[in-house]
Design an enzyme around this catalytic site. Structure first.
Site, PDB file in Angstrom:
ATOM      1  N   ASP A   1       0.862  -1.166   0.000  1.00  0.00           N
ATOM      2  CA  ASP A   1       0.000   0.000   0.000  1.00  0.00           C
ATOM      3  C   ASP A   1       0.907   1.227   0.000  1.00  0.00           C
ATOM      4  O   ASP A   1       2.132   1.097  -0.146  1.00  0.00           O
ATOM      5  CB  ASP A   1      -0.983  -0.030   1.177  1.00  0.00           C
ATOM      6  CG  ASP A   1      -0.335   0.166   2.537  1.00  0.00           C
ATOM      7  OD1 ASP A   1       0.905   0.329   2.624  1.00  0.00           O
ATOM      8  OD2 ASP A   1      -1.079   0.172   3.531  1.00  0.00           O
TER       9      ASP A   1
ATOM     10  N   CYS B   1       3.188  -2.988   4.077  1.00  0.00           N
ATOM     11  CA  CYS B   1       2.264  -1.929   4.478  1.00  0.00           C
ATOM     12  C   CYS B   1       2.892  -1.246   5.689  1.00  0.00           C
ATOM     13  O   CYS B   1       4.074  -1.448   5.963  1.00  0.00           O
ATOM     14  CB  CYS B   1       0.847  -2.437   4.728  1.00  0.00           C
ATOM     15  SG  CYS B   1       0.592  -3.463   6.174  1.00  0.00           S
ATOM     16  N   GLY B   2       2.145  -0.443   6.406  1.00  0.00           N
ATOM     17  CA  GLY B   2       2.722   0.275   7.539  1.00  0.00           C
ATOM     18  C   GLY B   2       3.256  -0.646   8.611  1.00  0.00           C
ATOM     19  O   GLY B   2       4.396  -0.512   9.057  1.00  0.00           O
TER      20      GLY B   2
ATOM     21  N   ARG C   1       1.017 -32.656   9.176  1.00  0.00           N
ATOM     22  CA  ARG C   1      -0.305 -32.940   9.744  1.00  0.00           C
ATOM     23  C   ARG C   1      -1.015 -31.644  10.130  1.00  0.00           C
ATOM     24  O   ARG C   1      -2.188 -31.444   9.839  1.00  0.00           O
ATOM     25  CB  ARG C   1      -0.157 -33.857  10.961  1.00  0.00           C
ATOM     26  CG  ARG C   1      -1.469 -34.243  11.625  1.00  0.00           C
ATOM     27  CD  ARG C   1      -1.282 -35.112  12.872  1.00  0.00           C
ATOM     28  NE  ARG C   1      -0.672 -34.323  13.947  1.00  0.00           N
ATOM     29  CZ  ARG C   1       0.537 -34.560  14.473  1.00  0.00           C
ATOM     30  NH1 ARG C   1       1.268 -35.568  14.040  1.00  0.00           N
ATOM     31  NH2 ARG C   1       1.001 -33.801  15.445  1.00  0.00           N
TER      32      ARG C   1
END
Length: 148
Positions: A8, A65-66, A136
């Site tokens: 972003d 992002c931030g 698993r």
């Protein structure tokens, strides 16, 4: 390695600092935005990065992002994706080794370019363990994901 990378606006400066570093290390980069510091919603970018992973177009993903938190949440909303915020060296490789994480999420307001490069190197070098206990557990995560 083929990498899907996105950010972003808050993560954009850190992403830009690392793109050339990753290319010099021989990685093939597909950058899904953002392409400047104008505000953008990280879920829109996360959709593109996760689609590249699921289609096989990319082997791993990196989101900026931030804080890394929003990016990881957005990626984890996509069925078949496991993403983790990683701000320490152990988690950067352990998330792949134990949990078969495909996307690392980094916070540009938390780590600088030198630490981010180390985290990414460890993440990309890590391989999912062949140990039955981890296989698993990840199979159970896949079952939970399919049941959504």
């Amino acid at each position: 390695m083929k990498l899907a990378i996105g950010s972003d606006h808050a993560g954009y400066p850190l992403k830009v600092q690392l793109l050339d570093v990753l290319r010099r290390k021989g990685h093939e980069i597909q950058d899904y935005g953002s392409y400047d510091e104008k505000p953008v919603d990280f879920p829109d970018i996360a959709k593109k990065v996760t689609a590249a992973i699921l289609s096989g177009e990319a082997e791993r993903g990196i989101m900026f992002c931030g804080t890394g938190v929003g990016a990881a949440i957005a990626c984890n909303k996509v069925r078949g994706i496991r993403a983790s915020v990683c701000h320490d060296l152990y988690t950067a490789h352990q998330c792949v080794e134990h949990d078969d994480v495909q996307i690392i999420a980094l916070g540009a307001q938390i780590v600088g370019p030198t630490v981010a490069e180390e985290l990414i190197d460890l993440f990309l070098a890590a391989r999912f363990s062949t140990s039955e206990e981890f296989r698993r557990r990840v199979a159970k995560l896949d079952d939970m994901d399919a049941a959504r």
